[in-house]
Design an enzyme around this catalytic site. Sequence first.
Site, PDB file in Angstrom:
ATOM      1  N   ASP A  11     115.560  43.907 -36.541  1.00 27.14           N
ATOM      2  CA  ASP A  11     115.768  42.904 -37.579  1.00 27.14           C
ATOM      3  C   ASP A  11     115.896  43.607 -38.927  1.00 27.14           C
ATOM      4  O   ASP A  11     115.072  44.439 -39.282  1.00 27.14           O
ATOM      5  CB  ASP A  11     114.584  41.927 -37.630  1.00 27.14           C
ATOM      6  CG  ASP A  11     114.617  40.951 -36.456  1.00 27.14           C
ATOM      7  OD1 ASP A  11     115.684  40.826 -35.833  1.00 27.14           O
ATOM      8  OD2 ASP A  11     113.578  40.328 -36.175  1.00 27.14           O
ATOM      9  N   ASP A 130     119.537  30.119 -29.119  1.00 22.32           N
ATOM     10  CA  ASP A 130     118.080  29.950 -29.111  1.00 22.32           C
ATOM     11  C   ASP A 130     117.788  28.570 -28.546  1.00 22.32           C
ATOM     12  O   ASP A 130     118.391  27.585 -28.973  1.00 22.32           O
ATOM     13  CB  ASP A 130     117.511  30.002 -30.543  1.00 22.32           C
ATOM     14  CG  ASP A 130     117.818  31.334 -31.225  1.00 22.32           C
ATOM     15  OD1 ASP A 130     117.995  32.339 -30.516  1.00 22.32           O
ATOM     16  OD2 ASP A 130     117.885  31.361 -32.470  1.00 22.32           O
TER      17      ASP A 130
END
Lengths: 251, 193
Positions: A11, A130
Amino acid sequence: MLAKRIIPCLDIKDSRTVKGVNFVDLVDAGDPVELARYYSKNGADELVFLDITATKEDRKTLAKLADKISENINIPFTVGGGIKTVEDVDILLRSGADKVSINSYAVKNPDFINELATNFGTQCVVVAIDAKYIDNDWFVYLVGGREKTDIRLFDWAKEVEKRGAGEILFTSMDHDGTKNGFACQALEKLSEIVNIPIIASGGAGKFEHFSEVFKSGNIDAALAASVFHFNEIGLKELKTELKNNNIPIRL
Amino acid sequence: MKIAIIDYGAGNTQSVKYALKRLGCKGVLTSDKEVISSSDRVIFPGVGHASSAMKKLESKGLDLLIPELKQPVLGICLGMQLMCNFSEEGNTNCLKIFDSNVKRFDNSFKVPQIGWNTVFDLKTSLFNSIIENEYMYLIHSYYVPLITDTVATSNYGINYSTAINKNNFTGVQFHPEKSGSKGELVLKNFINN
């Protein structure tokens, strides 16, 4: 025989890796390029970089980062986060990224998937999904899991395949961060209904979770972040263990 | 050693350039016919769609130049496919250096094939110091079947050409620039042989 892939995910915020890392031999653990080099040298099959700031200005910074990563590593990598235009993708691919990952924006503008597939080929279009299991069904969530939709996971997966996605990166929000294993049942069903590669994400905590996910369904790759960053699972040890379990793995 | 990387607006040229740099070589990104013709080695990369890539080559006159090149030429991925007669991708007429058509994988396996697959039946010096069944990185939906010019094979449901060679022309379906140190060795062999 095609090997199953192990993919560390980084990330990125303001050109730095956000989640902490725990490697003694890294001089600057926040530097994504250095971390990428570490992973590529230690057996990662591929890397994913997700820009979690994702403003327009960051696109240019991200392209510069992709260029630097490309200069420093000799394995494929995917870049994602806030991609909204063909131009965004063009610059990232030109900078050396092999694939781009799109998520919320594809749900709001599904034609964007077709547009990318036409312009760059399906092979570089990863659609990240997701989802969360509610009332006996899986529902798609947006903006990093903050916004629920009424779209069902399996419907959406079929649609993104039809529109030209080359790969699906599925994260179960119910499993993400728990370290209790991947969402094997959902992944198994996913691999039955689409005919494109699937990357499993969310829930990796120990060796067994990886062999479980590769044995349960026709899953092509497994992605994890913190277990690798904190060296709770060594990449080389993981891959050796999987190979010993008769899973096709590149050592 | 002058190495030209053909830049025709398709394909991941930057990664090839950096891979050469890691080998201590300098690759020049160019679409200039003079520069390409006078180079010692020519790399013809490619990622994307066959028909749009052929159109881009045609618009620069490179479709006529490439088959006439006399120095070693290495086509990578789509670059290899474009050196064949014809591609099922967009029903595209290609450069006709290799007498083969390019076919789409049928749907008995996942398409595209993405990931690390083994290469075997290695036949030329391009694979010096590479062992049989070494892993290379592949990402493609179309393939070149086994032909007389096949010099390396991979298997994805069927055996297909993962490398082909004819005279000064070589094509590899895998990405040497993304296949770790072994891929870099293939590039090195191409440059040094």
